[in-house]
Design a protein around this motif. Structure first.
Motif, PDB file in Angstrom:
ATOM      1  N   ARG A  29       7.214  -0.382  -0.778  1.00 17.92           N
ATOM      2  CA  ARG A  29       6.587  -1.036   0.288  1.00 17.92           C
ATOM      3  C   ARG A  29       7.556  -1.697   1.380  1.00 17.92           C
ATOM      4  N   ALA A  30       8.664  -2.225   0.654  1.00 21.18           N
ATOM      5  CA  ALA A  30       9.854  -2.696   1.519  1.00 21.18           C
ATOM      6  C   ALA A  30      10.605  -1.814   2.372  1.00 21.18           C
ATOM      7  N   LEU A  31      10.765  -0.724   1.702  1.00 20.45           N
ATOM      8  CA  LEU A  31      11.312   0.277   2.588  1.00 20.45           C
ATOM      9  C   LEU A  31      10.433   0.842   3.710  1.00 20.45           C
ATOM     10  N   LEU A  32       9.235   1.197   3.428  1.00 18.81           N
ATOM     11  CA  LEU A  32       8.374   1.392   4.293  1.00 18.81           C
ATOM     12  C   LEU A  32       8.318   0.581   5.567  1.00 18.81           C
ATOM     13  N   ARG A  33       8.067  -0.769   5.135  1.00 18.31           N
ATOM     14  CA  ARG A  33       8.087  -2.012   5.928  1.00 18.31           C
ATOM     15  C   ARG A  33       9.341  -2.015   7.008  1.00 18.31           C
ATOM     16  N   SER A  34      10.506  -1.681   6.514  1.00 15.83           N
ATOM     17  CA  SER A  34      11.918  -1.701   6.964  1.00 15.83           C
ATOM     18  C   SER A  34      11.694  -0.654   8.053  1.00 15.83           C
ATOM     19  N   LEU A  35      11.217   0.578   7.699  1.00 18.95           N
ATOM     20  CA  LEU A  35      11.413   1.823   8.506  1.00 18.95           C
ATOM     21  C   LEU A  35      10.212   1.392   9.708  1.00 18.95           C
ATOM     22  N   LEU A  37       9.339  -1.690  11.015  1.00 20.40           N
ATOM     23  CA  LEU A  37       9.796  -2.628  12.094  1.00 20.40           C
ATOM     24  C   LEU A  37      10.977  -1.739  12.903  1.00 20.40           C
ATOM     25  N   GLU A  38      11.531  -0.834  12.359  1.00 19.14           N
ATOM     26  CA  GLU A  38      12.441  -0.142  13.476  1.00 19.14           C
ATOM     27  C   GLU A  38      11.886   0.210  14.544  1.00 19.14           C
ATOM     28  N   THR A  39      10.648   0.434  14.624  1.00 20.13           N
ATOM     29  CA  THR A  39       9.806   1.181  15.630  1.00 20.13           C
ATOM     30  C   THR A  39       9.665   0.206  16.796  1.00 20.13           C
ATOM     31  N   LEU A  40      10.004  -1.392  16.366  1.00 17.49           N
ATOM     32  CA  LEU A  40       9.542  -2.208  17.470  1.00 17.49           C
ATOM     33  C   LEU A  40      10.951  -2.530  18.102  1.00 17.49           C
ATOM     34  N   ASP A  41      11.108  -2.097  19.564  1.00 13.28           N
ATOM     35  CA  ASP A  41      12.335  -2.268  19.976  1.00 13.28           C
ATOM     36  C   ASP A  41      12.498  -3.352  20.943  1.00 13.28           C
ATOM     37  N   LEU A  77       3.085   1.723  16.837  1.00 11.39           N
ATOM     38  CA  LEU A  77       2.356   0.763  16.101  1.00 11.39           C
ATOM     39  C   LEU A  77       1.377   1.447  15.284  1.00 11.39           C
ATOM     40  N   VAL A  78       0.582   2.104  15.890  1.00  9.51           N
ATOM     41  CA  VAL A  78      -0.761   2.748  15.093  1.00  9.51           C
ATOM     42  C   VAL A  78      -0.047   3.364  13.840  1.00  9.51           C
ATOM     43  N   GLU A  79       0.893   4.159  13.872  1.00 11.24           N
ATOM     44  CA  GLU A  79       1.561   4.803  12.766  1.00 11.24           C
ATOM     45  C   GLU A  79       2.005   3.874  11.814  1.00 11.24           C
ATOM     46  N   VAL A  85       0.861  -4.214   7.915  1.00 12.19           N
ATOM     47  CA  VAL A  85      -0.254  -5.182   7.942  1.00 12.19           C
ATOM     48  C   VAL A  85      -1.298  -4.989   6.891  1.00 12.19           C
ATOM     49  N   THR A  86      -1.572  -5.766   5.993  1.00 16.55           N
ATOM     50  CA  THR A  86      -2.435  -5.633   4.935  1.00 16.55           C
ATOM     51  C   THR A  86      -3.561  -6.746   4.940  1.00 16.55           C
ATOM     52  N   PRO A  87      -4.721  -6.267   5.020  1.00 14.66           N
ATOM     53  CA  PRO A  87      -5.555  -5.166   5.134  1.00 14.66           C
ATOM     54  C   PRO A  87      -5.389  -4.616   6.544  1.00 14.66           C
ATOM     55  N   TYR A  88      -5.603  -3.428   6.395  1.00 11.72           N
ATOM     56  CA  TYR A  88      -5.625  -2.222   7.781  1.00 11.72           C
ATOM     57  C   TYR A  88      -6.386  -3.041   8.913  1.00 11.72           C
ATOM     58  N   PRO A  89      -5.560  -3.315  10.010  1.00 15.60           N
ATOM     59  CA  PRO A  89      -6.386  -4.268  11.067  1.00 15.60           C
ATOM     60  C   PRO A  89      -7.128  -3.177  12.153  1.00 15.60           C
ATOM     61  N   LEU A  90      -8.184  -2.693  11.354  1.00 14.17           N
ATOM     62  CA  LEU A  90      -9.055  -1.555  12.091  1.00 14.17           C
ATOM     63  C   LEU A  90      -9.426  -1.812  13.737  1.00 14.17           C
ATOM     64  N   ALA A  91     -10.107  -3.293  13.812  1.00 16.77           N
ATOM     65  CA  ALA A  91     -10.360  -3.822  15.012  1.00 16.77           C
ATOM     66  C   ALA A  91      -9.481  -3.628  16.136  1.00 16.77           C
ATOM     67  N   GLU A  92      -8.236  -4.176  15.555  1.00 15.37           N
ATOM     68  CA  GLU A  92      -7.170  -4.509  16.697  1.00 15.37           C
ATOM     69  C   GLU A  92      -6.571  -3.159  16.882  1.00 15.37           C
ATOM     70  N   VAL A  93      -6.309  -2.353  15.895  1.00 12.95           N
ATOM     71  CA  VAL A  93      -5.789  -0.762  16.234  1.00 12.95           C
ATOM     72  C   VAL A  93      -6.873   0.031  17.099  1.00 12.95           C
ATOM     73  N   ARG A  94      -8.313  -0.211  16.948  1.00 11.70           N
ATOM     74  CA  ARG A  94      -9.249   0.547  17.563  1.00 11.70           C
ATOM     75  C   ARG A  94      -9.154   0.154  19.010  1.00 11.70           C
ATOM     76  N   SER A  95      -9.095  -1.209  19.308  1.00  8.90           N
ATOM     77  CA  SER A  95      -8.911  -1.826  20.681  1.00  8.90           C
ATOM     78  C   SER A  95      -7.595  -1.367  21.363  1.00  8.90           C
ATOM     79  N   LEU A  96      -6.777  -1.284  20.826  1.00 10.54           N
ATOM     80  CA  LEU A  96      -5.508  -0.728  21.276  1.00 10.54           C
ATOM     81  C   LEU A  96      -5.329   0.574  21.834  1.00 10.54           C
TER      82      LEU A  96
END
Length: 132
Positions: A29-35, A37-41, A77-79, A85-96
């Motif tokens: 989980r920590a490694l996936l989160r780190s990867l 977060l690298e997408t946020l430039d 962000l969607v990927e 984020v846990t739990p998956y933010p379905l409403a926010e992702v759908r709106s985006l």
């Protein structure tokens, strides 16, 4: 070169390895989160400031460029959302996603861009400092 006598040298620590499932899951989980977060430039945050900042008055050309940048960030962000984020933010992702798909006319472009930027910011707020 320095010589160290064995009577003054610290002994090597006796390291214990733990490879239990809970430790490996936490590491994954920590490694996936780190990867993810690298997408946020830095450019994403500059675009948000250019739209939502106190003195934001983007030109029509800037609106087009910022909208393109926010669409690129939406994909990332969607990927990354399941790892951030846990739990998956379905409403926010759908709106985006819905706002990302819209291409309003020039008379409505700034209002749309502000709604789009707020949707990106809402998902980023869920990520927070610790991502949970």
């Amino acid at each position: 070169m320095v010589a160290v006598m064995s009577d003054v040298a610290a002994p090597l620590p006796n390291l214990q390895w733990c490879t239990g499932p809970e430790v490996l899951e936490a590491l994954q989980r920590a490694l996936l989160r780190s990867l993810a977060l690298e997408t946020l430039d830095h450019q994403l945050f500059e675009d948000l400031e250019a739209v939502l900042g106190e003195h934001a008055r983007p030109t029509p050309q800037e609106i087009v460029a910022i909208a393109w940048g926010l669409r690129q960030a939406t994909t990332k962000l969607v990927e990354s959302a399941p790892y951030l984020v846990t739990p998956y933010p379905l409403a926010e992702v759908r709106s985006l996603i819905n706002l990302s798909a819209e291409h309003p006319g020039s008379e409505n472009a700034l209002g749309h861009l502000r709604r789009f930027a707020l949707a990106v910011l809402a998902l980023l707020d869920l990520v927070g400092d610790d991502g949970t």
